[in-house]
Scaffold this motif. Structure first.
Motif, PDB file in Angstrom:
ATOM      1  N   GLY A 190      45.632 -23.806  67.340  1.00 22.33           N
ATOM      2  CA  GLY A 190      46.502 -24.433  68.330  1.00 22.33           C
ATOM      3  C   GLY A 190      46.475 -23.733  69.672  1.00 22.33           C
ATOM      4  N   THR A 191      46.329 -22.415  69.665  1.00 24.44           N
ATOM      5  CA  THR A 191      46.318 -21.685  70.938  1.00 24.44           C
ATOM      6  C   THR A 191      45.121 -22.087  71.799  1.00 24.44           C
ATOM      7  OG1 THR A 191      45.199 -19.784  69.928  1.00 24.44           O
ATOM      8  CG2 THR A 191      47.598 -19.665  70.122  1.00 24.44           C
ATOM      9  N   LEU A 192      44.053 -22.534  71.161  1.00 20.60           N
ATOM     10  CA  LEU A 192      42.875 -22.970  71.921  1.00 20.60           C
ATOM     11  C   LEU A 192      43.149 -24.250  72.708  1.00 20.60           C
ATOM     12  CD1 LEU A 192      40.122 -22.334  69.234  1.00 20.60           C
ATOM     13  CD2 LEU A 192      40.797 -20.850  71.126  1.00 20.60           C
ATOM     14  N   LYS A 193      44.189 -24.986  72.310  1.00 21.56           N
ATOM     15  CA  LYS A 193      44.525 -26.237  72.992  1.00 21.56           C
ATOM     16  C   LYS A 193      45.572 -26.045  74.094  1.00 21.56           C
ATOM     17  CE  LYS A 193      43.513 -28.925  68.876  1.00 21.56           C
ATOM     18  NZ  LYS A 193      44.052 -29.803  67.843  1.00 21.56           N
ATOM     19  N   LEU A 194      46.105 -24.839  74.209  1.00 27.29           N
ATOM     20  CA  LEU A 194      47.107 -24.564  75.245  1.00 27.29           C
ATOM     21  C   LEU A 194      46.452 -24.580  76.630  1.00 27.29           C
ATOM     22  CD1 LEU A 194      49.062 -21.653  73.532  1.00 27.29           C
ATOM     23  CD2 LEU A 194      49.792 -24.031  73.756  1.00 27.29           C
ATOM     24  N   GLN A 195      47.242 -24.944  77.622  1.00 29.06           N
ATOM     25  CA  GLN A 195      46.753 -24.998  79.000  1.00 29.06           C
ATOM     26  C   GLN A 195      47.696 -24.213  79.906  1.00 29.06           C
ATOM     27  OE1 GLN A 195      46.577 -29.117  80.097  1.00 29.06           O
ATOM     28  NE2 GLN A 195      45.493 -29.688  78.228  1.00 29.06           N
ATOM     29  N   PRO A 196      47.156 -23.616  80.978  1.00 30.35           N
ATOM     30  CA  PRO A 196      48.037 -22.890  81.912  1.00 30.35           C
ATOM     31  C   PRO A 196      48.866 -23.875  82.732  1.00 30.35           C
ATOM     32  CG  PRO A 196      45.794 -22.896  82.721  1.00 30.35           C
ATOM     33  CD  PRO A 196      45.757 -23.533  81.365  1.00 30.35           C
ATOM     34  N   GLU A 197      50.067 -23.440  83.107  1.00 33.08           N
ATOM     35  CA  GLU A 197      50.970 -24.295  83.873  1.00 33.08           C
ATOM     36  C   GLU A 197      50.394 -24.638  85.246  1.00 33.08           C
ATOM     37  OE1 GLU A 197      55.635 -24.537  83.780  1.00 33.08           O
ATOM     38  OE2 GLU A 197      54.958 -22.720  84.811  1.00 33.08           O
ATOM     39  N   ASN A 198      49.739 -23.663  85.880  1.00 31.98           N
ATOM     40  CA  ASN A 198      49.115 -23.915  87.182  1.00 31.98           C
ATOM     41  C   ASN A 198      47.950 -22.951  87.384  1.00 31.98           C
ATOM     42  OD1 ASN A 198      50.213 -21.428  88.207  1.00 31.98           O
ATOM     43  ND2 ASN A 198      52.159 -22.496  88.476  1.00 31.98           N
ATOM     44  N   SER A 199      47.222 -23.126  88.452  1.00 32.10           N
ATOM     45  CA  SER A 199      46.026 -22.308  88.681  1.00 32.10           C
ATOM     46  C   SER A 199      46.343 -20.856  89.033  1.00 32.10           C
ATOM     47  CB  SER A 199      45.159 -22.938  89.767  1.00 32.10           C
ATOM     48  OG  SER A 199      45.890 -23.039  90.963  1.00 32.10           O
ATOM     49  N   GLN A 200      47.539 -20.560  89.520  1.00 33.13           N
ATOM     50  CA  GLN A 200      47.878 -19.181  89.868  1.00 33.13           C
ATOM     51  C   GLN A 200      47.955 -18.271  88.632  1.00 33.13           C
ATOM     52  OE1 GLN A 200      50.304 -21.489  91.356  1.00 33.13           O
ATOM     53  NE2 GLN A 200      49.569 -21.444  93.457  1.00 33.13           N
ATOM     54  N   ASN A 218      46.154 -18.666  85.858  1.00 35.25           N
ATOM     55  CA  ASN A 218      44.974 -18.904  85.028  1.00 35.25           C
ATOM     56  C   ASN A 218      44.358 -17.628  84.456  1.00 35.25           C
ATOM     57  OD1 ASN A 218      43.232 -20.604  83.722  1.00 35.25           O
ATOM     58  ND2 ASN A 218      41.812 -20.763  85.445  1.00 35.25           N
ATOM     59  N   SER A 219      44.212 -16.559  85.254  1.00 32.78           N
ATOM     60  CA  SER A 219      43.578 -15.334  84.732  1.00 32.78           C
ATOM     61  C   SER A 219      44.456 -14.658  83.677  1.00 32.78           C
ATOM     62  CB  SER A 219      43.248 -14.363  85.856  1.00 32.78           C
ATOM     63  OG  SER A 219      44.425 -13.913  86.478  1.00 32.78           O
ATOM     64  N   THR A 220      45.758 -14.584  83.922  1.00 36.80           N
ATOM     65  CA  THR A 220      46.688 -14.019  82.938  1.00 36.80           C
ATOM     66  C   THR A 220      46.661 -14.851  81.665  1.00 36.80           C
ATOM     67  OG1 THR A 220      48.126 -13.297  84.731  1.00 36.80           O
ATOM     68  CG2 THR A 220      49.098 -13.357  82.529  1.00 36.80           C
ATOM     69  N   PHE A 221      46.659 -16.148  81.840  1.00 36.66           N
ATOM     70  CA  PHE A 221      46.642 -17.072  80.712  1.00 36.66           C
ATOM     71  C   PHE A 221      45.383 -16.845  79.867  1.00 36.66           C
ATOM     72  CE2 PHE A 221      45.448 -21.111  78.790  1.00 36.66           C
ATOM     73  CZ  PHE A 221      46.614 -21.474  78.149  1.00 36.66           C
ATOM     74  N   THR A 222      44.238 -16.754  80.500  1.00 35.44           N
ATOM     75  CA  THR A 222      42.965 -16.587  79.790  1.00 35.44           C
ATOM     76  C   THR A 222      42.938 -15.274  79.009  1.00 35.44           C
ATOM     77  OG1 THR A 222      41.872 -17.848  81.533  1.00 35.44           O
ATOM     78  CG2 THR A 222      40.459 -16.549  80.091  1.00 35.44           C
ATOM     79  N   GLN A 223      43.401 -14.195  79.617  1.00 38.97           N
ATOM     80  CA  GLN A 223      43.435 -12.895  78.932  1.00 38.97           C
ATOM     81  C   GLN A 223      44.360 -12.936  77.722  1.00 38.97           C
ATOM     82  OE1 GLN A 223      44.666 -10.337  82.092  1.00 38.97           O
ATOM     83  NE2 GLN A 223      42.589  -9.936  82.798  1.00 38.97           N
TER      84      GLN A 223
END
Length: 132
Positions: free
Chosen positions: A71-81, A83-88
């Motif tokens: 399920g975590t693979l389907k999560l998306q970041p709230e916005n582009s700012q 994105n890097s924190t989200f990916t890590q």
């Protein structure tokens, strides 16, 4: 001499035995922090609902952890700012390993929920693993 050897063996056994459990608990606590860091930056509206295991029985913990990882693979970041924190953060969650037996139920048998509810349930599962 024998007493000294016995004392050394007892000291060695007592000092190495308790280190396995605290390492696991520390790993789980780090994972909890990671999940809590992800909650505010995950997109929660207009997204796919995720199969969310809730209160799995002990025999199905491995299956539940696997469902959360998928399920975590389907999560998306709230916005582009964010994105890097989200990916890590997602990478850290993907690296988590839990061993156990597979149970009969599949991920699809669990109710679908929003990403934030999904993460809250994941955190509850990790807390349960800390207590086991």
């Amino acid at each position: 001499m024998e007493r000294m050897i016995i004392f050394c063996m007892l000291f060695f056994c007592s000092s190495t035995a308790p280190t396995a459990a605290p390492h696991k608990i520390a790993k789980y606590k780090q994972l909890l922090k990671t999940i809590h860091r992800l909650e505010p930056i995950v997109k929660d509206k207009d997204v796919e609902l995720l199969h969310t295991p809730e209160n799995p029985v002990d025999e199905c913990l491995f299956t539940a952890v696997t469902c959360f990882q998928k399920g975590t693979l389907k999560l998306q970041p709230e916005n582009s700012q964010v994105n890097s924190t989200f990916t890590q953060t997602i990478k850290a969650l993907k690296r988590f390993n839990y061993s156990g037996k597979q149970c009969e139920s599949s991920c699809e048998s669990y109710e679908k929920k929003t990403p934030r509810e999904f993460l809250k349930s994941f955190a509850k599962l990790i807390q349960k693993l800390c207590k086991n």
